[in-house]
Design a protein around this motif. Structure first.
Motif, PDB file in Angstrom:
ATOM      1  N   GLU A 110     -13.157   9.151  -4.953  1.00 46.74           N
ATOM      2  CA  GLU A 110     -13.654   7.828  -4.307  1.00 46.74           C
ATOM      3  C   GLU A 110     -12.635   6.435  -4.805  1.00 46.74           C
ATOM      4  OE1 GLU A 110     -16.104   8.665  -8.174  1.00 46.74           O
ATOM      5  OE2 GLU A 110     -15.404   9.764  -6.323  1.00 46.74           O
ATOM      6  N   ALA A 111     -11.526   6.699  -5.515  1.00 43.55           N
ATOM      7  CA  ALA A 111     -10.916   5.548  -5.947  1.00 43.55           C
ATOM      8  C   ALA A 111     -10.231   5.025  -4.886  1.00 43.55           C
ATOM      9  CB  ALA A 111      -9.835   5.866  -6.919  1.00 43.55           C
ATOM     10  N   GLY A 112      -9.863   5.778  -3.639  1.00 47.39           N
ATOM     11  CA  GLY A 112      -9.505   5.192  -2.554  1.00 47.39           C
ATOM     12  C   GLY A 112      -7.710   5.446  -2.615  1.00 47.39           C
ATOM     13  N   THR A 113      -7.193   5.972  -3.479  1.00 43.13           N
ATOM     14  CA  THR A 113      -5.781   6.163  -3.615  1.00 43.13           C
ATOM     15  C   THR A 113      -5.290   7.406  -2.739  1.00 43.13           C
ATOM     16  OG1 THR A 113      -5.907   7.644  -5.802  1.00 43.13           O
ATOM     17  CG2 THR A 113      -5.818   5.258  -5.923  1.00 43.13           C
ATOM     18  N   GLY A 114      -4.270   7.446  -2.056  1.00 41.99           N
ATOM     19  CA  GLY A 114      -3.626   8.369  -1.438  1.00 41.99           C
ATOM     20  C   GLY A 114      -3.195   9.620  -2.406  1.00 41.99           C
ATOM     21  N   ILE A 115      -2.982   9.473  -3.345  1.00 42.84           N
ATOM     22  CA  ILE A 115      -2.277  10.318  -4.552  1.00 42.84           C
ATOM     23  C   ILE A 115      -3.143  11.576  -4.723  1.00 42.84           C
ATOM     24  CG2 ILE A 115      -2.860   9.209  -6.374  1.00 42.84           C
ATOM     25  CD1 ILE A 115       0.285  11.075  -5.958  1.00 42.84           C
ATOM     26  N   TYR A 116      -4.559  11.086  -4.648  1.00 45.94           N
ATOM     27  CA  TYR A 116      -5.502  12.405  -4.768  1.00 45.94           C
ATOM     28  C   TYR A 116      -5.368  13.369  -3.721  1.00 45.94           C
ATOM     29  CZ  TYR A 116     -10.230  14.512  -5.247  1.00 45.94           C
ATOM     30  OH  TYR A 116     -11.262  15.473  -5.381  1.00 45.94           O
ATOM     31  N   PHE A 117      -5.063  12.849  -2.526  1.00 46.41           N
ATOM     32  CA  PHE A 117      -5.215  14.024  -1.491  1.00 46.41           C
ATOM     33  C   PHE A 117      -3.718  14.655  -1.516  1.00 46.41           C
ATOM     34  CE2 PHE A 117      -8.541  10.885  -0.432  1.00 46.41           C
ATOM     35  CZ  PHE A 117      -9.517  11.856  -0.068  1.00 46.41           C
ATOM     36  N   GLN A 118      -2.688  13.687  -1.761  1.00 50.65           N
ATOM     37  CA  GLN A 118      -1.455  14.187  -1.350  1.00 50.65           C
ATOM     38  C   GLN A 118      -1.366  15.551  -2.734  1.00 50.65           C
ATOM     39  OE1 GLN A 118       1.670  11.369  -2.069  1.00 50.65           O
ATOM     40  NE2 GLN A 118       3.198  12.584  -1.346  1.00 50.65           N
ATOM     41  N   ILE A 119      -1.904  15.178  -3.945  1.00 47.03           N
ATOM     42  CA  ILE A 119      -1.937  16.308  -4.965  1.00 47.03           C
ATOM     43  C   ILE A 119      -2.564  17.510  -4.564  1.00 47.03           C
ATOM     44  CG2 ILE A 119      -2.594  17.143  -7.228  1.00 47.03           C
ATOM     45  CD1 ILE A 119      -2.189  14.110  -8.277  1.00 47.03           C
ATOM     46  N   PHE A 120      -3.768  17.317  -3.929  1.00 44.24           N
ATOM     47  CA  PHE A 120      -4.122  18.761  -3.285  1.00 44.24           C
ATOM     48  C   PHE A 120      -3.365  19.346  -2.202  1.00 44.24           C
ATOM     49  CE2 PHE A 120      -8.172  17.557  -5.593  1.00 44.24           C
ATOM     50  CZ  PHE A 120      -8.658  18.555  -5.672  1.00 44.24           C
ATOM     51  N   ARG A 121      -2.837  18.437  -1.383  1.00 47.18           N
ATOM     52  CA  ARG A 121      -1.918  19.199  -0.359  1.00 47.18           C
ATOM     53  C   ARG A 121      -0.704  19.724  -0.903  1.00 47.18           C
ATOM     54  NH1 ARG A 121      -2.077  14.775   2.220  1.00 47.18           N
ATOM     55  NH2 ARG A 121       0.079  13.944   1.721  1.00 47.18           N
ATOM     56  N   LEU A 122      -0.183  19.188  -1.784  1.00 46.09           N
ATOM     57  CA  LEU A 122       0.759  19.961  -2.480  1.00 46.09           C
ATOM     58  C   LEU A 122       0.507  21.107  -3.052  1.00 46.09           C
ATOM     59  CD1 LEU A 122       2.886  16.808  -4.022  1.00 46.09           C
ATOM     60  CD2 LEU A 122       3.681  18.406  -2.241  1.00 46.09           C
ATOM     61  N   CYS A 123      -0.789  21.446  -3.655  1.00 47.08           N
ATOM     62  CA  CYS A 123      -0.895  22.369  -4.346  1.00 47.08           C
ATOM     63  C   CYS A 123      -1.502  23.568  -3.420  1.00 47.08           C
ATOM     64  CB  CYS A 123      -1.991  22.215  -5.311  1.00 47.08           C
ATOM     65  SG  CYS A 123      -1.700  21.088  -7.024  1.00 47.08           S
ATOM     66  N   VAL A 183       0.926  -1.200  -0.013  1.00 48.84           N
ATOM     67  CA  VAL A 183       0.113  -0.008   0.014  1.00 48.84           C
ATOM     68  C   VAL A 183       0.773   1.262  -0.161  1.00 48.84           C
ATOM     69  CG1 VAL A 183      -1.884  -1.277   1.086  1.00 48.84           C
ATOM     70  CG2 VAL A 183      -0.090   0.071   2.600  1.00 48.84           C
ATOM     71  N   ARG A 184       0.267   2.407  -0.222  1.00 47.59           N
ATOM     72  CA  ARG A 184       0.802   3.547  -0.167  1.00 47.59           C
ATOM     73  C   ARG A 184       0.330   4.320   0.975  1.00 47.59           C
ATOM     74  NH1 ARG A 184       5.282   4.065  -3.251  1.00 47.59           N
ATOM     75  NH2 ARG A 184       4.754   3.307  -5.518  1.00 47.59           N
ATOM     76  N   PRO A 185       1.152   5.497   1.621  1.00 47.83           N
ATOM     77  CA  PRO A 185       0.744   5.948   2.882  1.00 47.83           C
ATOM     78  C   PRO A 185      -0.861   6.505   2.891  1.00 47.83           C
ATOM     79  CG  PRO A 185       2.897   6.792   2.389  1.00 47.83           C
ATOM     80  CD  PRO A 185       2.307   6.035   1.061  1.00 47.83           C
ATOM     81  N   PRO A 186      -1.709   5.869   3.618  1.00 44.69           N
ATOM     82  CA  PRO A 186      -3.041   6.212   3.525  1.00 44.69           C
ATOM     83  C   PRO A 186      -3.458   7.807   4.037  1.00 44.69           C
ATOM     84  CG  PRO A 186      -2.923   4.878   5.507  1.00 44.69           C
ATOM     85  CD  PRO A 186      -1.585   5.119   4.719  1.00 44.69           C
TER      86      PRO A 186
END
Length: 300
Positions: free
Chosen positions: A200-213, A147-150
């Protein structure tokens, strides 16, 4: 009927001598004769004809011998299987992995070596997003997960082991002015359309992109969503927008796409191995130990 009765009968049937069978079994001849008589009484058929000079199988004995041998062989296989399972060498192991995991050399090394070392284990692999994996492991539908960091708090019932770090890469059209740079700042992406996994895909990258931006002072504009990384990259090639994905995806070579590093130390992710804290079975422990060993050698 006990297995020892079958062993006694097979020995007599193969030796056709109570004396030789008793020697082979390391028991006395009178007890052996008594056990065979008890077996015949339980079966309800005469299995052996005997005289002072010879022993012969009856027709019922010949048929019984075939089944007795099969039962004894099956019992021996059952013992071997149980011992293998106790050592983590047999059974079923259900392992999940994220979409980017197969593109990492570590995953291929772990799976290939595990299958070589434990050929009798039924290893089933399931491609799932991180959050879905964690839920499946917690509810015992799966045993382990890459997994990736949730982005949510991990339940106390779960344990995560760090395997490797991967930078995040900017994926952009090759004719973009930003493609001329070796590294791109997150701030430079302001105002550009993004192609991303659905929330809703459940991937952490979605939220990480928003956090970086947001850390760079803006909110990303989502032009399109796609559930597969290859689709996302293809949409970038088509000029729909840019995207950010873990670096293992740069092995997907597609015309019209460029991969660039992001000039931000926070633009990174990790590959973790998830398991239940209370699951210390030999099957799970063997896989975890192998994954950690391969992760250490890869890092070295």
């Amino acid at each position: 009927m006990e297995l020892r009765h079958l062993r006694y009968f097979v020995a007599v049937a193969e030796e056709l001598s109570f004396t030789r069978a008793a020697e082979r079994l390391h028991i006395g001849q009178p007890p052996l004769s008594q056990q065979i008589q008890a077996l015949e009484a339980e079966v309800g058929a005469r299995l052996l004809e005997r005289s002072k000079r010879w022993v012969r199988l009856t027709e019922a004995g010949k048929l019984f011998l075939e089944d007795a041998r099969q039962i004894l062989a099956q019992s021996e296989r059952a013992v071997v299987t149980a011992r293998r399972a106790q050592r983590g060498e047999a059974g079923e192991l259900r392992v999940g992995f994220t979409f980017s995991t197969p593109f990492t050399p570590l995953f291929a090394k772990v799976i290939k070596r595990y299958r070589q070392l434990y050929p009798h284990v039924s290893l089933t692999l399931h491609e799932m997003a991180t959050l879905h994996q964690l839920e499946a492991i917690e509810t015992r539908k799966m045993d382990l997960g890459f997994v990736r960091p949730p982005e949510v708090a991990v339940q106390d019932a779960l344990e995560l082991a760090h395997l490797r770090d991967d930078p995040l890469l900017l994926i952009l059209p090759s004719d973009s002015p930003l493609a001329r740079k070796r590294k791109v700042r997150i701030k430079d992406l302001e105002g550009l359309p993004f192609v991303m996994y659905p929330k809703e895909a459940g991937t952490g990258i979605y939220f990480q992109i928003f956090r970086l931006c947001r850390a760079a002072g803006f909110v990303p504009q989502i032009a399109m969503e796609a559930g597969e990384a290859s689709t996302i990259i293809g949409l970038v090639a088509a000029g729909i927008g840019v995207s950010v994905l873990p670096s293992p995806f740069n092995s997907i070579h597609m015309e019209g796409v460029a991969y660039r590093h992001l000039d931000d130390p926070a633009a990174a992710t990790s590959l973790l191995l998830a398991q239940r804290r209370d699951d210390r079975s030999a099957l799970v422990e063997a896989f975890v130990a192998l994954a950690r060993e391969e992760a250490g050698s890869t890092a070295a």
